[in-house]
Design a protein around this motif. Structure first.
Motif, mmCIF file in Angstrom:
data_model
loop_
_atom_site.group_PDB
_atom_site.id
_atom_site.type_symbol
_atom_site.label_atom_id
_atom_site.label_comp_id
_atom_site.label_asym_id
_atom_site.label_seq_id
_atom_site.Cartn_x
_atom_site.Cartn_y
_atom_site.Cartn_z
ATOM 1 N N MET A 1 53.703 28.710 50.793
ATOM 2 C CA MET A 1 55.097 29.087 50.635
ATOM 3 C C MET A 1 55.204 30.320 49.742
ATOM 4 N N LYS A 2 55.963 31.283 50.165
ATOM 5 C CA LYS A 2 56.195 32.484 49.363
ATOM 6 C C LYS A 2 57.338 32.224 48.399
ATOM 7 N N ALA A 3 57.113 32.516 47.149
ATOM 8 C CA ALA A 3 58.167 32.380 46.139
ATOM 9 C C ALA A 3 59.167 33.520 46.286
ATOM 10 N N ALA A 4 60.375 33.281 45.828
ATOM 11 C CA ALA A 4 61.408 34.327 45.814
ATOM 12 C C ALA A 4 61.301 35.109 44.508
ATOM 13 N N PHE A 5 61.564 36.412 44.574
ATOM 14 C CA PHE A 5 61.494 37.274 43.402
ATOM 15 C C PHE A 5 62.809 38.030 43.248
ATOM 16 N N ASN A 6 63.272 38.180 41.983
ATOM 17 C CA ASN A 6 64.473 38.943 41.655
ATOM 18 C C ASN A 6 64.240 39.707 40.363
ATOM 19 N N PRO A 7 64.950 40.819 40.169
ATOM 20 C CA PRO A 7 64.812 41.546 38.907
ATOM 21 C C PRO A 7 65.261 40.676 37.740
ATOM 22 N N GLY A 8 64.564 40.806 36.623
ATOM 23 C CA GLY A 8 64.961 40.125 35.399
ATOM 24 C C GLY A 8 65.923 40.984 34.605
ATOM 25 N N LYS A 9 66.262 40.545 33.407
ATOM 26 C CA LYS A 9 67.235 41.275 32.587
ATOM 27 C C LYS A 9 66.585 42.209 31.581
ATOM 28 N N ASN A 10 65.247 42.161 31.444
ATOM 29 C CA ASN A 10 64.577 42.917 30.386
ATOM 30 C C ASN A 10 63.730 44.068 30.914
ATOM 31 N N ILE A 11 63.825 45.198 30.203
ATOM 32 C CA ILE A 11 62.978 46.361 30.411
ATOM 33 C C ILE A 11 62.407 46.692 29.037
ATOM 34 N N GLU A 68 54.605 53.066 27.678
ATOM 35 C CA GLU A 68 54.490 52.340 28.937
ATOM 36 C C GLU A 68 55.818 51.634 29.211
ATOM 37 N N ILE A 69 56.188 51.538 30.467
ATOM 38 C CA ILE A 69 57.369 50.783 30.875
ATOM 39 C C ILE A 69 56.902 49.429 31.394
ATOM 40 N N TRP A 70 57.497 48.350 30.897
ATOM 41 C CA TRP A 70 57.202 46.992 31.352
ATOM 42 C C TRP A 70 58.499 46.394 31.885
ATOM 43 N N LEU A 71 58.423 45.696 33.003
ATOM 44 C CA LEU A 71 59.605 45.138 33.669
ATOM 45 C C LEU A 71 59.510 43.619 33.770
ATOM 46 N N GLU A 72 60.652 42.997 33.946
ATOM 47 C CA GLU A 72 60.710 41.541 34.106
ATOM 48 C C GLU A 72 61.126 41.193 35.527
ATOM 49 N N ILE A 73 60.441 40.201 36.100
ATOM 50 C CA ILE A 73 60.764 39.672 37.423
ATOM 51 C C ILE A 73 60.985 38.172 37.281
ATOM 52 N N ILE A 74 62.014 37.675 37.932
ATOM 53 C CA ILE A 74 62.319 36.244 37.911
ATOM 54 C C ILE A 74 61.860 35.638 39.234
ATOM 55 N N SER A 75 61.198 34.491 39.156
ATOM 56 C CA SER A 75 60.768 33.763 40.355
ATOM 57 C C SER A 75 61.306 32.349 40.304
ATOM 58 N N ASP A 76 61.592 31.805 41.462
ATOM 59 C CA ASP A 76 62.104 30.435 41.526
ATOM 60 C C ASP A 76 60.996 29.392 41.420
ATOM 61 N N ASP A 77 59.737 29.813 41.535
ATOM 62 C CA ASP A 77 58.606 28.888 41.496
ATOM 63 C C ASP A 77 57.391 29.649 40.960
ATOM 64 N N ILE A 78 57.116 29.511 39.662
ATOM 65 C CA ILE A 78 56.055 30.289 39.017
ATOM 66 C C ILE A 78 54.682 29.988 39.615
ATOM 67 N N ALA A 79 54.383 28.738 39.850
ATOM 68 C CA ALA A 79 53.071 28.385 40.408
ATOM 69 C C ALA A 79 52.884 29.002 41.797
ATOM 70 N N ALA A 80 53.895 28.878 42.640
ATOM 71 C CA ALA A 80 53.818 29.465 43.981
ATOM 72 C C ALA A 80 53.771 30.985 43.904
ATOM 73 N N ALA A 81 54.516 31.576 42.964
ATOM 74 C CA ALA A 81 54.520 33.028 42.802
ATOM 75 C C ALA A 81 53.133 33.530 42.415
ATOM 76 N N LYS A 82 52.512 32.865 41.448
ATOM 77 C CA LYS A 82 51.181 33.286 41.005
ATOM 78 C C LYS A 82 50.165 33.172 42.142
#
Length: 121
Positions: A1-11, A68-82
């Protein structure tokens, strides 16, 4: 199963110690961004600014040679995302900065070596 990804709030802009004061001055005094109350216990000095609907972190990092620029991504399922990202040939980079034990997250490097915090919050 592919996890869903969305932008996070932090840069985060990870900034060399010798440039930190100038970078903070640029965002606060020249651009007029409003500092936010410190909302995390980082192991290094940092200032947060409101950046639209995002939070812009300026972090002072000793030993860094360039920003360096670091970005945040939100996933609905961390284990599946990894698992999905590893299977896609992406590089998990948890060695680059310790994460709090209570944070369900991991560090990811893009092909362009941009660091992403993948989290469920």
């Amino acid at each position: 199963m592919k996890a869903a990804f969305n932008p996070g709030k932090n840069i985060a802009i990870k900034t060399p110690a010798h440039e930190y004061a100038q970078v903070v001055h640029f965002y606060q005094e020249i651009l007029g961004f409003k500092p936010l109350a410190d909302n995390a216990s980082d192991p290094f000095e940092s200032v947060c600014f409101a950046f639209g609907d995002k939070v812009l972190w300026i972090d002072k990092i000793t030993g860094l040679s360039q920003s360096e620029i670091w970005l945040e991504i939100i996933s609905d399922d961390i284990a599946a995302a990894k698992k999905y990202l590893e299977q896609a040939g992406c590089h998990i980079r948890n060695e680059i900065e310790p994460l709090p034990d209570a944070l369900n997250a991991f560090w990811l490097s893009s092909p362009a070596n941009i660091i992403h915090l993948v989290t469920d919050k």
